[in-house]
Design a protein around this motif. Structure first.
Motif, PDB file in Angstrom:
ATOM      1  N   MET A  92      44.345  35.389  20.161  1.00 28.23           N
ATOM      2  CA  MET A  92      44.178  36.391  19.077  1.00 28.23           C
ATOM      3  C   MET A  92      45.054  37.577  19.467  1.00 28.23           C
ATOM      4  SD  MET A  92      40.464  37.181  17.567  1.00 28.23           S
ATOM      5  CE  MET A  92      39.456  35.857  18.209  1.00 28.23           C
ATOM      6  N   PRO A  93      45.567  38.029  18.341  1.00 28.93           N
ATOM      7  CA  PRO A  93      46.305  39.322  18.480  1.00 28.93           C
ATOM      8  C   PRO A  93      45.616  40.477  18.897  1.00 28.93           C
ATOM      9  CG  PRO A  93      46.522  38.341  16.383  1.00 28.93           C
ATOM     10  CD  PRO A  93      45.780  37.546  17.298  1.00 28.93           C
ATOM     11  N   GLN A  94      46.148  41.515  19.669  1.00 28.82           N
ATOM     12  CA  GLN A  94      45.500  42.672  19.784  1.00 28.82           C
ATOM     13  C   GLN A  94      44.816  43.422  18.875  1.00 28.82           C
ATOM     14  OE1 GLN A  94      48.081  44.828  22.194  1.00 28.82           O
ATOM     15  NE2 GLN A  94      47.240  44.549  24.161  1.00 28.82           N
ATOM     16  N   THR A  95      45.329  43.323  17.666  1.00 37.39           N
ATOM     17  CA  THR A  95      45.204  44.293  16.380  1.00 37.39           C
ATOM     18  C   THR A  95      43.643  43.647  15.942  1.00 37.39           C
ATOM     19  OG1 THR A  95      47.153  44.400  15.783  1.00 37.39           O
ATOM     20  CG2 THR A  95      45.668  44.830  14.167  1.00 37.39           C
ATOM     21  N   TYR A 153      41.064  45.393  18.111  1.00 36.39           N
ATOM     22  CA  TYR A 153      40.741  46.708  17.936  1.00 36.39           C
ATOM     23  C   TYR A 153      40.063  46.941  16.509  1.00 36.39           C
ATOM     24  CZ  TYR A 153      44.155  47.760  21.568  1.00 36.39           C
ATOM     25  OH  TYR A 153      44.495  48.260  23.013  1.00 36.39           O
ATOM     26  N   ILE A 154      40.082  45.987  15.690  1.00 38.97           N
ATOM     27  CA  ILE A 154      39.511  46.118  14.582  1.00 38.97           C
ATOM     28  C   ILE A 154      37.881  45.443  14.605  1.00 38.97           C
ATOM     29  CG2 ILE A 154      39.522  44.952  12.104  1.00 38.97           C
ATOM     30  CD1 ILE A 154      42.501  44.707  12.207  1.00 38.97           C
ATOM     31  N   ILE A 155      37.735  44.616  15.471  1.00 45.48           N
ATOM     32  CA  ILE A 155      36.355  44.298  15.750  1.00 45.48           C
ATOM     33  C   ILE A 155      35.672  45.576  16.373  1.00 45.48           C
ATOM     34  CG2 ILE A 155      34.918  42.771  17.201  1.00 45.48           C
ATOM     35  CD1 ILE A 155      37.174  40.566  16.567  1.00 45.48           C
ATOM     36  N   TYR A 157      40.540  43.703  29.627  1.00 44.73           N
ATOM     37  CA  TYR A 157      40.422  42.092  29.115  1.00 44.73           C
ATOM     38  C   TYR A 157      41.774  41.748  28.431  1.00 44.73           C
ATOM     39  CZ  TYR A 157      39.025  38.153  26.154  1.00 44.73           C
ATOM     40  OH  TYR A 157      38.822  36.661  25.599  1.00 44.73           O
ATOM     41  N   ILE A 158      42.457  42.519  27.778  1.00 46.35           N
ATOM     42  CA  ILE A 158      43.792  41.952  27.156  1.00 46.35           C
ATOM     43  C   ILE A 158      44.685  42.247  28.291  1.00 46.35           C
ATOM     44  CG2 ILE A 158      45.643  42.848  25.495  1.00 46.35           C
ATOM     45  CD1 ILE A 158      43.361  43.898  23.664  1.00 46.35           C
TER      46      ILE A 158
END
Length: 67
Positions: free
Chosen positions: A1-4, A7-9, A66-67
């Motif tokens: 899943m992308p980092q964005t 961040y949104i979640i 995590y990322i």
């Protein structure tokens, strides 16, 4: 899943927690159960702000690790 997406979640969860806290703080049950709550607003806001700042910092650090 992308980092964005992470961040949104994360942002949505923080906003939901903030809104929920404000709703509980302004609820009729809370005011009746703790009449002094209204008299200590500055201390309550300071404590809540500090709590959210620490929680957000811990969450951001965890997300970065995590990322």
């Amino acid at each position: 899943m992308p980092q964005t997406v992470y961040y949104i979640i994360f942002t949505i969860l923080i906003l939901l927690a903030l809104v929920s806290t404000i709703i509980v703080g302004n609820s009729k049950q809370n005011k009746e159960g703790n009449p002094e709550y209204e008299q200590k607003t500055a201390r309550n806001w300071t404590r809540l702000t500090l709590f959210y700042a620490v929680a957000a910092l811990i969450g951001i650090i965890a997300l970065i690790r995590y990322i």
